[in-house]
Design a protein around this motif. Sequence first.
Motif, PDB file in Angstrom:
ATOM      1  N   ILE A  28      -5.016  -7.922  14.585  1.00 22.11           N
ATOM      2  CA  ILE A  28      -4.697  -8.416  13.242  1.00 22.11           C
ATOM      3  C   ILE A  28      -3.213  -8.254  12.915  1.00 22.11           C
ATOM      4  CG2 ILE A  28      -5.141  -8.099  10.762  1.00 22.11           C
ATOM      5  CD1 ILE A  28      -7.946  -7.077  11.538  1.00 22.11           C
ATOM      6  N   LEU A  29      -2.641  -9.306  12.340  1.00 18.41           N
ATOM      7  CA  LEU A  29      -1.314  -9.243  11.727  1.00 18.41           C
ATOM      8  C   LEU A  29      -1.523  -9.296  10.221  1.00 18.41           C
ATOM      9  CD1 LEU A  29       1.789  -9.301  11.739  1.00 18.41           C
ATOM     10  CD2 LEU A  29       1.653 -11.801  11.959  1.00 18.41           C
ATOM     11  N   TYR A  30      -1.138  -8.227   9.556  1.00 22.37           N
ATOM     12  CA  TYR A  30      -1.367  -8.064   8.112  1.00 22.37           C
ATOM     13  C   TYR A  30      -0.051  -8.342   7.383  1.00 22.37           C
ATOM     14  CZ  TYR A  30      -3.066  -5.602   3.858  1.00 22.37           C
ATOM     15  OH  TYR A  30      -3.465  -5.252   2.582  1.00 22.37           O
ATOM     16  N   ILE A  31       0.007  -9.451   6.648  1.00 22.64           N
ATOM     17  CA  ILE A  31       1.228  -9.835   5.943  1.00 22.64           C
ATOM     18  C   ILE A  31       1.232  -9.182   4.560  1.00 22.64           C
ATOM     19  CG2 ILE A  31       2.665 -11.740   5.136  1.00 22.64           C
ATOM     20  CD1 ILE A  31       2.240 -11.599   8.193  1.00 22.64           C
ATOM     21  N   ASN A  32       2.188  -8.295   4.353  1.00 17.71           N
ATOM     22  CA  ASN A  32       2.286  -7.596   3.073  1.00 17.71           C
ATOM     23  C   ASN A  32       2.580  -8.560   1.925  1.00 17.71           C
ATOM     24  OD1 ASN A  32       1.765  -4.944   3.970  1.00 17.71           O
ATOM     25  ND2 ASN A  32       3.880  -4.690   4.654  1.00 17.71           N
ATOM     26  N   HIS A  33       2.543  -8.019   0.734  1.00 17.90           N
ATOM     27  CA  HIS A  33       2.655  -8.801  -0.499  1.00 17.90           C
ATOM     28  C   HIS A  33       3.842  -9.765  -0.504  1.00 17.90           C
ATOM     29  CE1 HIS A  33       2.619  -9.818  -4.699  1.00 17.90           C
ATOM     30  NE2 HIS A  33       3.794  -9.273  -4.906  1.00 17.90           N
ATOM     31  N   ILE A  34       3.551 -11.024  -0.810  1.00 19.55           N
ATOM     32  CA  ILE A  34       4.576 -12.040  -1.054  1.00 19.55           C
ATOM     33  C   ILE A  34       4.464 -12.406  -2.524  1.00 19.55           C
ATOM     34  CG2 ILE A  34       5.407 -14.350  -0.488  1.00 19.55           C
ATOM     35  CD1 ILE A  34       3.853 -14.025   2.205  1.00 19.55           C
ATOM     36  N   SER A  35       5.527 -12.207  -3.274  1.00 16.89           N
ATOM     37  CA  SER A  35       5.464 -12.367  -4.727  1.00 16.89           C
ATOM     38  C   SER A  35       5.205 -13.816  -5.127  1.00 16.89           C
ATOM     39  CB  SER A  35       6.772 -11.889  -5.363  1.00 16.89           C
ATOM     40  OG  SER A  35       6.713 -12.058  -6.769  1.00 16.89           O
ATOM     41  N   ILE A  36       4.310 -13.983  -6.105  1.00 18.69           N
ATOM     42  CA  ILE A  36       4.075 -15.308  -6.684  1.00 18.69           C
ATOM     43  C   ILE A  36       4.711 -15.402  -8.066  1.00 18.69           C
ATOM     44  CG2 ILE A  36       1.957 -15.763  -5.407  1.00 18.69           C
ATOM     45  CD1 ILE A  36       0.373 -14.881  -7.863  1.00 18.69           C
ATOM     46  N   SER A  37       5.492 -14.376  -8.420  1.00 15.38           N
ATOM     47  CA  SER A  37       6.203 -14.393  -9.697  1.00 15.38           C
ATOM     48  C   SER A  37       7.632 -13.920  -9.471  1.00 15.38           C
ATOM     49  CB  SER A  37       5.513 -13.483 -10.718  1.00 15.38           C
ATOM     50  OG  SER A  37       5.519 -12.149 -10.270  1.00 15.38           O
ATOM     51  N   THR A  38       8.533 -14.331 -10.336  1.00 16.50           N
ATOM     52  CA  THR A  38       9.925 -13.916 -10.235  1.00 16.50           C
ATOM     53  C   THR A  38      10.127 -12.625 -11.008  1.00 16.50           C
ATOM     54  OG1 THR A  38      10.607 -16.224 -10.134  1.00 16.50           O
ATOM     55  CG2 THR A  38      12.317 -14.612 -10.620  1.00 16.50           C
ATOM     56  N   PRO A  39      10.661 -11.571 -10.373  1.00 18.77           N
ATOM     57  CA  PRO A  39      10.880 -10.309 -11.074  1.00 18.77           C
ATOM     58  C   PRO A  39      11.741 -10.510 -12.322  1.00 18.77           C
ATOM     59  CG  PRO A  39      11.263 -10.053  -8.720  1.00 18.77           C
ATOM     60  CD  PRO A  39      11.113 -11.520  -8.980  1.00 18.77           C
ATOM     61  N   SER A  40      11.348  -9.867 -13.414  1.00 19.42           N
ATOM     62  CA  SER A  40      12.067 -10.037 -14.670  1.00 19.42           C
ATOM     63  C   SER A  40      12.078  -8.728 -15.453  1.00 19.42           C
ATOM     64  CB  SER A  40      11.402 -11.141 -15.506  1.00 19.42           C
ATOM     65  OG  SER A  40      11.872 -11.129 -16.829  1.00 19.42           O
ATOM     66  N   ILE A  41      13.280  -8.239 -15.767  1.00 18.51           N
ATOM     67  CA  ILE A  41      13.404  -7.026 -16.576  1.00 18.51           C
ATOM     68  C   ILE A  41      12.836  -7.272 -17.967  1.00 18.51           C
ATOM     69  CG2 ILE A  41      15.052  -5.447 -17.671  1.00 18.51           C
ATOM     70  CD1 ILE A  41      16.823  -5.726 -15.234  1.00 18.51           C
ATOM     71  N   LYS A  42      13.031  -8.486 -18.470  1.00 21.22           N
ATOM     72  CA  LYS A  42      12.544  -8.829 -19.807  1.00 21.22           C
ATOM     73  C   LYS A  42      11.026  -8.704 -19.886  1.00 21.22           C
ATOM     74  CE  LYS A  42      12.670 -12.539 -23.255  1.00 21.22           C
ATOM     75  NZ  LYS A  42      13.102 -13.933 -23.542  1.00 21.22           N
TER      76      LYS A  42
END
Length: 393
Positions: free
Chosen positions: A34-48
Motif C-alpha cells: 500500500i501507498l498511503y497518500i497523506n492529506h491533500i488540502s481541499i481548502s485554502t488556509p486562512s488566518i481569517k
Amino acid sequence: MIKDKNMICFAPADWRWYGSCKRLMSIFSHHNKILYINHISISTPSIKETGTKVFIKRLLRKLKTLSRPFRKENENLYSYSPLIFPGYHGVIKKWNQLLLRFQIQFLQKILHLSNPVVWIENPVGITVAKNVNPELILYYRTDKFESYRELRDRQDILSLEEKLTHDAAIILCVSSKLYEEKLRFRKKNVYYIPHGVDFTHFNNAIKDPFVPEEIKHIRHPVVGYFGSLSNSNDEALIHYCATERPEISFVLIGTVLGEFKLIRDLPNVYFLGYKNYTVLPDYAKNFDVCIMFWKVTEWIEHCNPVKTMEYLAMGKPVVSVAIDDICKNFKGIISIAKNCEEFLAKIEEELGNDSPEKQKKRIAFVENETWEARAEVISRVMEKNWRRAVTNR
C-alpha cells in the motif's frame, strides 16, 4: 480478506492520525502492498477563518509531516506527503493536479505498484486515479466534504464528487445519510458500511487499574470527551451544563483548534490537550459519562462518529446531540438530546442510573463491530466486483 493486491490510498488525514482510513489500511497491509497518500488540502488556509493560533498550529503540523515526506510505516505500507501548493481552486488546482500526477506515478514505478486498487477517501484523488492504470477505483465516502465550512469554492468539490460517483466501481458510505444521498445519483455498487471499533484497545483499558496523574485527581463525577476541539463543537452547550452544575467536572481531551472563550476559564472545565491514541483509553476510562457535543450542521448530520463505539467498548454511558446515524443505530444504548436542557438532564440521568448490567450491554453491543470485521465485509464487496468483471469479459 483480499490478498496480493497493490493499493494506492488517498486519505483525508496524515498517517499519524488514527482515522478510519489508517485503521483499514493497517489491516489490508498484512497481505497487500500500500501507498498511503497523506492529506491533500481541499481548502485554502486562512488566518481569517481559523484564527492565528489555529493557523500556526496547522502550519507547524504540516511542516513536520513534510520534513519526512516519504516513510515506511510497516513492511508493506508506505506513506507520502505530496509536495503541492496549498488550496484547491483556479490556477493552483491545475498546477497541483500536474504535480500530484507526476509524484504518484513516480512512486508507483519505484514501488512496483502495477494495476493498483485506488482507494479514495479524499475526493482530490480522483484527479489522478486513472493515470495509474487502476484495477479498481473505490470511493470510501466518510464525510460530506462539500459542506466543509472552510471551502473557498464548493463547485470544485462538487465536480470531484460528480466524477467520483461516475468513475468509482464501488462506493462505500459510512453513514445512512451519505448512503441515501448517493443512491439518488446511482443504484449500482453503492453500500452502507459504518465505521468499526478498535475494541480490544479500548476494552482492555478498563481491566487495568492504571490512571494517569493528570486526570486521577479531577473531582468526580467526570463528564468527558475526546477528539478534535474546533468551531464545530457546541461550546455554548458545555457552558450551559458546566455553569448549571458546577459540581460536575467536564474534561475535554484533544487538539484545540478553536478559541473556546466561553468555557476556557470555568473552574470545572478541564482542557487536557492532545493525547496519543495509545494512551487515550487510560484517560477515557476515568469518565463517568462520555459526551458528543457538536453543532448539528449539515456536515455533522452526515457523519458517523468513530468515537461512539470507542466509548461503548469501555462500557461507558454516552450522551449525544441528535445525529441521524446515532438516532437510528444506537436507540436504547445512547441517550440523545435536542437542546441544552435535555443534554444536561440526560447527563444527570446517566450518572444516576448506570449499572454493571448496563455496562455489559454496551460492551456486548459493539464487541463484534471491529475494524477487522469491516475489512472482511469490504473485501467481500471488492471480490464480488472482480468476479462480476471476469464474468462480463
